[in-house]
Write a protein that holds these residues in place. Structure first.
Motif, short mmCIF file in Angstrom:
data_model
loop_
_atom_site.label_atom_id
_atom_site.label_comp_id
_atom_site.label_asym_id
_atom_site.label_seq_id
_atom_site.Cartn_x
_atom_site.Cartn_y
_atom_site.Cartn_z
N LEU A 163 -22.56 -15.44 2.83
CA LEU A 163 -22.59 -16.87 3.10
C LEU A 163 -22.86 -17.16 4.57
O LEU A 163 -23.67 -18.03 4.91
N LEU A 164 -22.18 -16.41 5.45
CA LEU A 164 -22.27 -16.70 6.88
C LEU A 164 -23.28 -15.80 7.61
O LEU A 164 -23.53 -15.99 8.80
N ASN A 165 -23.82 -14.81 6.90
CA ASN A 165 -24.76 -13.86 7.49
C ASN A 165 -24.13 -13.15 8.69
O ASN A 165 -24.68 -13.13 9.80
N VAL A 166 -22.96 -12.58 8.45
CA VAL A 166 -22.20 -11.89 9.50
C VAL A 166 -21.65 -10.58 8.94
O VAL A 166 -21.76 -10.28 7.75
N PHE A 167 -21.03 -9.80 9.85
CA PHE A 167 -20.31 -8.60 9.42
C PHE A 167 -18.81 -8.92 9.39
O PHE A 167 -18.24 -9.33 10.41
N VAL A 168 -18.21 -8.78 8.23
CA VAL A 168 -16.78 -9.09 8.06
C VAL A 168 -15.97 -7.80 8.24
O VAL A 168 -16.22 -6.80 7.57
N LYS A 169 -15.01 -7.86 9.17
CA LYS A 169 -14.14 -6.71 9.41
C LYS A 169 -12.99 -6.73 8.40
O LYS A 169 -12.25 -7.70 8.31
N LEU A 170 -12.88 -5.64 7.64
CA LEU A 170 -11.87 -5.55 6.59
C LEU A 170 -10.70 -4.67 7.06
O LEU A 170 -10.91 -3.53 7.47
N PRO A 171 -9.47 -5.17 6.98
CA PRO A 171 -8.32 -4.41 7.44
C PRO A 171 -7.72 -3.60 6.30
O PRO A 171 -8.14 -3.67 5.15
N ILE A 172 -6.71 -2.80 6.64
CA ILE A 172 -5.87 -2.19 5.62
C ILE A 172 -4.84 -3.25 5.22
O ILE A 172 -4.12 -3.78 6.07
N PRO A 173 -4.75 -3.61 3.94
CA PRO A 173 -3.81 -4.66 3.56
C PRO A 173 -2.36 -4.22 3.74
O PRO A 173 -2.02 -3.05 3.56
N GLU A 223 -16.95 -22.26 15.13
CA GLU A 223 -17.88 -21.16 14.88
C GLU A 223 -18.29 -21.10 13.41
O GLU A 223 -19.44 -20.78 13.09
N ILE A 224 -17.37 -21.41 12.50
CA ILE A 224 -17.73 -21.44 11.09
C ILE A 224 -18.77 -22.52 10.83
O ILE A 224 -19.76 -22.31 10.12
#
Length: 334
Positions: A163-173, A223-224
């Protein structure tokens, strides 16, 4: 009915002093144990609901008693009373299942404070506390919750990235069973100083229910909006719309991902705005009554090269814990 209480200490003076420090308005049936071995015998013959336990005793010490209680699955609430006030001692006894720690010599007001804090004068409260202590997350079960959340949040992150054309950083939940006070502390730790907007959305299905709580740092909205090519004035109404958009993507896809793995179908309620432009502390205080003991799964999303921070917490009700455990235990089978 009187509450059965056991005091275990090798010192006659200490036993009597502690007995005199107990609240006068608490109706109890009191017994004493003079050492660790005697304590374990009395736990079987007397069946106390509360045990006040010394640590340093000849023969079997308090640590060994706590270990034996744990191994034998004896249902008793333990308050440690000891002259050993090292932080490590405090941490060890809590890890072994004690509900609290008080230093010798026992102060009557401090003792009453601990008794009131845990509600152990009330039988229903004692039973609930004993049940909670027996339901701490097994490490293997926690690993499964983390793994299925990894899959679900990856799917949500992929949608947000497209949707945002970005790289989403995924954490350890983060996965924990939390009391309401612990949950409040976890929420406050997200960002104590920044203004935040939040949405809460209920879900239910297959004997599992809870709420999804999404918190978005106010600094993220600009920014969003830019990433979504919005060029107008960013008003409160626009920010709310952006918050709803992010919530729909993350909450919807995470719940869908979890539902598929758990083989259930979740129905989602209408999102409720908890507040806009408020500190997390305010959001917590205003909505404290909504949350009780819960299985909390926390996911903190970040966007690479952008000041966008979004926290999603899935808060499963206490009644859902047994069903969730049943659903995931098959994954442990060989």
């Amino acid at each position: 009915m009187k509450t059965p209480v056991l005091i275990c200490d090798d010192s006659t003076v200490a036993r009597r002093q502690l007995a005199r420090s107990l609240p006068e308005d608490w109706e109890i049936k009191l017994e004493y144990a003079v050492n660790g071995e005697d304590c374990l015998d009395k736990l079987q013959s007397f069946s106390p609901e509360i045990l006040f336990l010394d640590l340093n005793m000849p023969g079997m010490d308090g640590y060994q008693v706590l270990q034996a209680i744990k191994e034998r699955n004896i249902q008793v609430l333990v308050v440690v009373v000891s002259g050993d006030i090292q932080p490590t001692a405090h941490e060890r006894v809590l890890a072994l299942g004690a509900i609290d720690f008080i230093a010798k010599p026992c102060d009557a007001s401090k003792l009453e404070q601990i008794i009131d804090q845990h509600g152990i004068k009330d039988k229903a409260a004692r039973q609930r506390l004993a049940l909670q202590l027996g339901e701490q997350l097994d490490p293997d079960i926690r690993d499964i919750y983390q793994e299925i959340t990894n899959v679900a949040m990856g799917q949500a992150g992929d949608l947000l990235a497209r949707l945002l054309n970005v790289f989403v950083k995924l954490p350890i939940p983060n996965v924990n069973v939390l009391e309401v006070n612990e949950l409040a502390m976890a929420l406050r730790s997200i960002d104590q100083n920044a203004a935040t907007s939040g949405i809460c959305q209920g879900f239910i299905g297959g004997g599992i229910s809870g709420e999804a709580l999404l918190l978005l740092n106010d600094s993220s909205f600009k920014e969003i909006a830019s990433l979504m090519n919005y060029e107008g004035e960013i008003t409160d109404a626009v920010e709310l719309e952006l918050l709803m958009d992010v919530s729909n993507i993350l909450v919807g896809s995470v719940l869908t991902g979890l539902a598929k793995q758990l083989d259930v179908g979740f129905s989602q309620g209408h999102p409720v705005v908890l507040g806009q432009h408020r500190e997390v502390e305010e959001l917590v205080s205003a909505n404290r009554s909504r949350w009780q003991r819960t299985l909390a799964i926390e996911i903190s999303y970040g966007i690479e090269d952008h000041d966008i921070n979004c926290d999603l917490m899935l808060l499963f009700t206490e009644d859902s814990l047994k069903t969730l455990k049943y659903k995931v235990e098959y994954l442990l089978e060989d």
